[in-house]
Design an enzyme around this catalytic site. Structure first.
Site, PDB file in Angstrom:
ATOM      1  N   LYS A  91      23.455  -9.576  70.873  1.00 59.15           N
ATOM      2  CA  LYS A  91      23.606  -9.001  69.528  1.00 59.15           C
ATOM      3  C   LYS A  91      24.324  -7.651  69.570  1.00 59.15           C
ATOM      4  CE  LYS A  91      19.160  -9.621  69.198  1.00 59.15           C
ATOM      5  NZ  LYS A  91      18.941 -10.582  70.289  1.00 59.15           N
ATOM      6  N   ILE A  92      23.880  -6.771  70.477  1.00 60.83           N
ATOM      7  CA  ILE A  92      24.447  -5.415  70.501  1.00 60.83           C
ATOM      8  C   ILE A  92      25.829  -5.419  71.153  1.00 60.83           C
ATOM      9  CG2 ILE A  92      24.115  -3.070  71.385  1.00 60.83           C
ATOM     10  CD1 ILE A  92      21.028  -3.663  71.164  1.00 60.83           C
ATOM     11  N   GLU A 103      12.392   7.038  82.661  1.00 65.60           N
ATOM     12  CA  GLU A 103      12.251   7.801  81.411  1.00 65.60           C
ATOM     13  C   GLU A 103      10.818   7.921  80.913  1.00 65.60           C
ATOM     14  OE1 GLU A 103      14.923   5.236  79.086  1.00 65.60           O
ATOM     15  OE2 GLU A 103      13.254   4.840  77.730  1.00 65.60           O
ATOM     16  N   HIS A 148      16.761   8.008  74.465  1.00 63.43           N
ATOM     17  CA  HIS A 148      16.441   6.668  73.938  1.00 63.43           C
ATOM     18  C   HIS A 148      16.374   6.699  72.407  1.00 63.43           C
ATOM     19  CE1 HIS A 148      14.593   2.675  75.409  1.00 63.43           C
ATOM     20  NE2 HIS A 148      15.117   2.500  74.206  1.00 63.43           N
ATOM     21  N   GLN A 149      17.437   7.208  71.815  1.00 65.75           N
ATOM     22  CA  GLN A 149      17.442   7.354  70.356  1.00 65.75           C
ATOM     23  C   GLN A 149      18.433   6.417  69.672  1.00 65.75           C
ATOM     24  OE1 GLN A 149      19.252  11.562  70.174  1.00 65.75           O
ATOM     25  NE2 GLN A 149      20.274  10.579  68.457  1.00 65.75           N
ATOM     26  N   ALA A 150      19.051   5.510  70.468  1.00 66.01           N
ATOM     27  CA  ALA A 150      20.100   4.661  69.886  1.00 66.01           C
ATOM     28  C   ALA A 150      19.588   3.849  68.699  1.00 66.01           C
ATOM     29  CB  ALA A 150      20.691   3.747  70.953  1.00 66.01           C
ATOM     30  N   PHE A 151      18.301   3.498  68.734  1.00 65.76           N
ATOM     31  CA  PHE A 151      17.733   2.651  67.672  1.00 65.76           C
ATOM     32  C   PHE A 151      17.384   3.448  66.415  1.00 65.76           C
ATOM     33  CE2 PHE A 151      13.303   3.956  67.311  1.00 65.76           C
ATOM     34  CZ  PHE A 151      13.230   4.841  68.372  1.00 65.76           C
ATOM     35  N   THR A 180      23.307   2.120  77.054  1.00 62.09           N
ATOM     36  CA  THR A 180      22.325   2.231  75.968  1.00 62.09           C
ATOM     37  C   THR A 180      21.323   1.071  76.061  1.00 62.09           C
ATOM     38  OG1 THR A 180      23.796   1.021  74.483  1.00 62.09           O
ATOM     39  CG2 THR A 180      23.858   3.420  74.339  1.00 62.09           C
ATOM     40  N   SER A 181      21.257   0.425  77.240  1.00 62.21           N
ATOM     41  CA  SER A 181      20.397  -0.777  77.354  1.00 62.21           C
ATOM     42  C   SER A 181      19.032  -0.454  77.940  1.00 62.21           C
ATOM     43  CB  SER A 181      21.093  -1.834  78.193  1.00 62.21           C
ATOM     44  OG  SER A 181      22.179  -2.335  77.480  1.00 62.21           O
ATOM     45  N   ARG A 182      18.957  -0.443  79.241  1.00 65.43           N
ATOM     46  CA  ARG A 182      17.719  -0.087  79.925  1.00 65.43           C
ATOM     47  C   ARG A 182      18.097   0.721  81.166  1.00 65.43           C
ATOM     48  NH1 ARG A 182      15.447  -0.690  75.930  1.00 65.43           N
ATOM     49  NH2 ARG A 182      13.739  -2.072  75.376  1.00 65.43           N
ATOM     50  N   ASP A 206      21.667   6.675  77.198  1.00 69.64           N
ATOM     51  CA  ASP A 206      20.593   6.798  76.208  1.00 69.64           C
ATOM     52  C   ASP A 206      19.270   6.359  76.839  1.00 69.64           C
ATOM     53  OD1 ASP A 206      19.642   7.308  73.500  1.00 69.64           O
ATOM     54  OD2 ASP A 206      19.248   5.154  73.422  1.00 69.64           O
TER      55      ASP A 206
HETATM   56  P1  NAD Z   1      20.395  -9.851  73.516  1.00 68.45           P
HETATM   57  O1  NAD Z   1      19.288 -10.630  74.129  1.00 68.45           O
HETATM   58  O2  NAD Z   1      20.871 -10.206  72.147  1.00 68.45           O
HETATM   59  O3  NAD Z   1      21.677  -9.904  74.490  1.00 68.45           O
HETATM   60  C1  NAD Z   1      21.611  -9.684  75.868  1.00 68.45           C
HETATM   61  C2  NAD Z   1      22.762 -10.442  76.508  1.00 68.45           C
HETATM   62  O4  NAD Z   1      22.825 -10.059  77.871  1.00 68.45           O
HETATM   63  C3  NAD Z   1      22.581 -11.967  76.437  1.00 68.45           C
HETATM   64  O5  NAD Z   1      23.746 -12.564  75.903  1.00 68.45           O
HETATM   65  C4  NAD Z   1      22.360 -12.342  77.905  1.00 68.45           C
HETATM   66  O6  NAD Z   1      22.892 -13.632  78.216  1.00 68.45           O
HETATM   67  C5  NAD Z   1      23.145 -11.239  78.589  1.00 68.45           C
HETATM   68  N1  NAD Z   1      22.842 -11.100  80.007  1.00 68.45           N
HETATM   69  C6  NAD Z   1      21.716 -11.478  80.676  1.00 68.45           C
HETATM   70  N2  NAD Z   1      21.883 -11.229  82.002  1.00 68.45           N
HETATM   71  C7  NAD Z   1      23.112 -10.695  82.161  1.00 68.45           C
HETATM   72  C8  NAD Z   1      23.870 -10.266  83.286  1.00 68.45           C
HETATM   73  N3  NAD Z   1      23.376 -10.322  84.531  1.00 68.45           N
HETATM   74  N4  NAD Z   1      25.135  -9.788  83.070  1.00 68.45           N
HETATM   75  C9  NAD Z   1      25.650  -9.748  81.817  1.00 68.45           C
HETATM   76  N5  NAD Z   1      24.994 -10.146  80.733  1.00 68.45           N
HETATM   77  C10 NAD Z   1      23.735 -10.600  80.889  1.00 68.45           C
HETATM   78  O7  NAD Z   1      19.946  -8.314  73.596  1.00 68.45           O
HETATM   79  P2  NAD Z   1      20.427  -7.119  72.649  1.00 68.45           P
HETATM   80  O8  NAD Z   1      19.547  -7.038  71.467  1.00 68.45           O
HETATM   81  O9  NAD Z   1      21.903  -7.178  72.502  1.00 68.45           O
HETATM   82  O10 NAD Z   1      20.018  -5.866  73.596  1.00 68.45           O
HETATM   83  C11 NAD Z   1      20.816  -5.473  74.681  1.00 68.45           C
HETATM   84  C12 NAD Z   1      20.107  -4.378  75.450  1.00 68.45           C
HETATM   85  O11 NAD Z   1      19.903  -3.220  74.609  1.00 68.45           O
HETATM   86  C13 NAD Z   1      18.702  -4.747  75.974  1.00 68.45           C
HETATM   87  O12 NAD Z   1      18.556  -4.202  77.267  1.00 68.45           O
HETATM   88  C14 NAD Z   1      17.767  -4.018  75.039  1.00 68.45           C
HETATM   89  O13 NAD Z   1      16.530  -3.752  75.667  1.00 68.45           O
HETATM   90  C15 NAD Z   1      18.570  -2.751  74.791  1.00 68.45           C
HETATM   91  N6  NAD Z   1      18.189  -2.001  73.591  1.00 68.45           N
HETATM   92  C16 NAD Z   1      18.235  -0.635  73.629  1.00 68.45           C
HETATM   93  C17 NAD Z   1      17.909   0.108  72.504  1.00 68.45           C
HETATM   94  C18 NAD Z   1      17.981   1.618  72.498  1.00 68.45           C
HETATM   95  O14 NAD Z   1      17.431   2.247  71.587  1.00 68.45           O
HETATM   96  N7  NAD Z   1      18.645   2.240  73.442  1.00 68.45           N
HETATM   97  C19 NAD Z   1      17.509  -0.543  71.346  1.00 68.45           C
HETATM   98  C20 NAD Z   1      17.500  -1.953  71.327  1.00 68.45           C
HETATM   99  C21 NAD Z   1      17.846  -2.677  72.456  1.00 68.45           C
END
Ligand code: NAD
Length: 341
Positions: free
Chosen positions: A157-158, A267, A299-302, A236-238, A262
Site C-alpha cells: 500500500k505505502i 527505537e 516514528h511520526q510518518a503515520f 519509513t518502514s521498520r 523515521d
Molecule cells: P503492505 O503489507 O501493504 O506491503 C508490504 C509489501 O512488502 C508487500 O507487497 C510485500 O510483498 C512486500 N515485501 C515482503 N517482503 C519483501 C522483501 N523481502 N523485499 C521487498 N518487498 C517485500 O505494507 P504497507 O502498509 O505498505 O507497510 C509497509 C511498511 O511500512 C511496513 O513495514 C509497516 O510496518 C510500515 N509502516 C510504518 C509506519 C510509520 O509510521 N513509519 C506506518 C505504517 C506502516
C-alpha cells in the site's frame, strides 16, 4: 450493550483525543496508560475486556499468557505492523489480534517524500540558520530529484503511493517485491528488478517492506556494499530492516551519502518519549544523530489527522464487533498463517 472496559497502552494525548472523539456514544470505558504493555504490567488490565497497543508494546508469549489469565481475549493494535505480537502464542491461547491495515498509506508515503526533500535540500539546517539571522547558503547544496533513479523496496500500500509520488518528480522508479504486480508497474512507468539490481542502480533507496524473518537486516554490510557511492537511504518502514552498525560504517566511509529514518532498530523506549533531560544510552543512535547527513524523525510518518481518525474508527468498530460476537472488519484480523503486514 454493557459498558466495555479497554486498557490502552503507550497512550499519548492524541490517542486519547481521537479514541474518545470517535466513540460517538458507544458504551466504551477507556483506561489510558502512558507506559507500554509487557508481561510485567499486564495486571493493570485487570477487569478489561481488551487491550489496545501500539508498535513498541511487547505482546510476547508470557504477556499473552498473562492476558489470557485475566480472561482478556482481544488485542487491538493501533497500527498496521504486528511484528511485536507472538501470533503462535495468541492462536494457542485463543486471543484474537486485530490491526488497522491501511489507516492512511498516504500519511507514510508523504512523510517519506518530506524526509527526502528535507535531507537533500537541507531544509532543517536552513530553517535553523535563518532563525539565527544567518542568511548564507554555504553547505546547503542539494541535487534535483528529476531524472534520478529511486529504488522502492516493497510495493504494498505505502510503496505504491511512494512510487507514484516519486514518478511525479520525474524520477525513474525501480521496484522489488516477492509478489510483483506487473500490470500496476507498467501503468506507473516503473519496472521490477531483482533486489541486487535495484541496489546497484539506485541513487535513492526507499524501504517499504514489512519486518519479517527474511527482511531483518536486509540492508547490511554486504548489501550496502552493492549500493552506488553516495546513495541516499530512506526508511519509513521498520528500523530492523537496516543493520545500524553497517549503516554507520558506510556513513563514516562516505559510501552512503545520506540517510533519512523515521524508524530505528532499537527505537523502543526512546522514540515517542521526551528524553531531552536524559543521557542517551544508545551509542549507535547517538552516533547516527552526530552525522550532518542523517535526518531522524521519531516514528511520526503515520501522524496525520486522517490516519488517527481511521485508526480510532477501525479500533472501535472491531471492539464493538467483538462484543456482539460479530466478525471483525475485513482484513483486520491477524492470524498466524495469514498474509503479512
Ligand atoms: P503492505 O503489507 O501493504 O506491503 C508490504 C509489501 O512488502 C508487500 O507487497 C510485500 O510483498 C512486500 N515485501 C515482503 N517482503 C519483501 C522483501 N523481502 N523485499 C521487498 N518487498 C517485500 O505494507 P504497507 O502498509 O505498505 O507497510 C509497509 C511498511 O511500512 C511496513 O513495514 C509497516 O510496518 C510500515 N509502516 C510504518 C509506519 C510509520 O509510521 N513509519 C506506518 C505504517 C506502516
Amino acid at each position: 450493550m454493557s459498558m466495555m472496559l479497554v486498557s490502552v497502552f503507550d497512550t499519548k494525548s492524541y490517542d486519547r483525543e481521537y479514541l474518545m472523539g470517535a466513540q460517538k456514544g458507544a458504551q466504551i470505558s477507556w483506561r489510558f496508560h502512558e507506559f507500554r504493555l509487557s508481561e510485567e504490567c499486564v495486571s493493570v488490565a485487570q477487569g478489561a475486556e481488551a487491550v489496545c497497543v501500539f508498535v513498541n508494546d511487547r505482546v510476547d508469549r508470557p504477556c499473552l499468557a498473562a492476558l489470557a489469565g485475566l480472561n482478556i481475549r482481544l488485542v487491538l493494535l493501533r497500527c498496521a505492523g504486528f511484528n511485536n505480537v507472538d501470533l503462535d502464542a495468541a492462536d494457542e491461547l485463543g486471543v484474537a489480534v486485530v490491526r488497522v491495515p491501511a489507516y492512511s498509506p498516504h500519511s507514510v508515503a508523504e512523510h517519506t517524500i518530506g524526509l527526502l526533500l528535507t535531507l537533500n535540500r537541507k531544509i532543517h539546517r536552513a530553517y535553523n540558520r535563518v532563525r539565527e539571522m544567518n542568511f548564507s547558503l554555504g553547505g546547503l547544496v542539494g541535487f534535483d530529484l528529476f531524472g534520478k533513479t529511486v529504488g522502492v523496496v516493497g510495493t504494498g500500500k505505502i510503496g505504491r503511493i511512494a512510487s507514484q509520488l516519486f514518478r511525479g518528480f520525474g524520477m525513474d522508479v525501480l521496484l522489488c517485491d516477492p509478489v510483483p504486480d506487473q500490470t500496476w508497474a507498467k501503468s506507473m512507468g516503473a519496472r521490477y528488478v531483482p533486489f541486487e539490481v535495484l541496489l546497484e542502480s539506485s541513487d535513492i533507496v526507499s524501504l517499504h517492506a514489512p519486518l519479517l524473518p527474511d527482511t531483518i537486516g536486509m540492508l547490511n554490510v554486504s548489501t550496502i556494499a552493492l549500493m552506488k557511492k553516495g546513495v541516499v537511504i530512506v526508511n519509513t518502514s521498520r528500523g530492523k530492516l537496516i543493520d545500524s552498525g553497517a549503516l554507520i560504517q558506510a556513513l563514516k566511509s562516505g559510501h552512503v551519502g545520506g540517510v533519512a529514518l523515521d524508524v530505528y532498530e532499537e527505537e523502543e523506549g526512546v522514540f515517542f518519549e521526551d528524553l531531552s533531560g536524559e543521557v542517551l544510552a544508545d551509542d549507535e543512535l547517538a552516533r547516527l544523530l552526530s552525522f550532518p547527513n542523517v535526518l531522524i524523525t521519531s516514528h511520526q510518518a503515520f501522524l496525520t489527522r486522517e490516519a488517527l481518525s481511521e485508526i480510532s474508527r477501525v479500533t472501535i468498530e472491531n471492539l464493538l464487533a467483538f462484543q456482539r460476537g460479530a466478525p471483525f472488519l475485513e482484513g483486520t484480523q491477524v492470524e498466524r498463517n495469514g498474509p503479512t503486514g
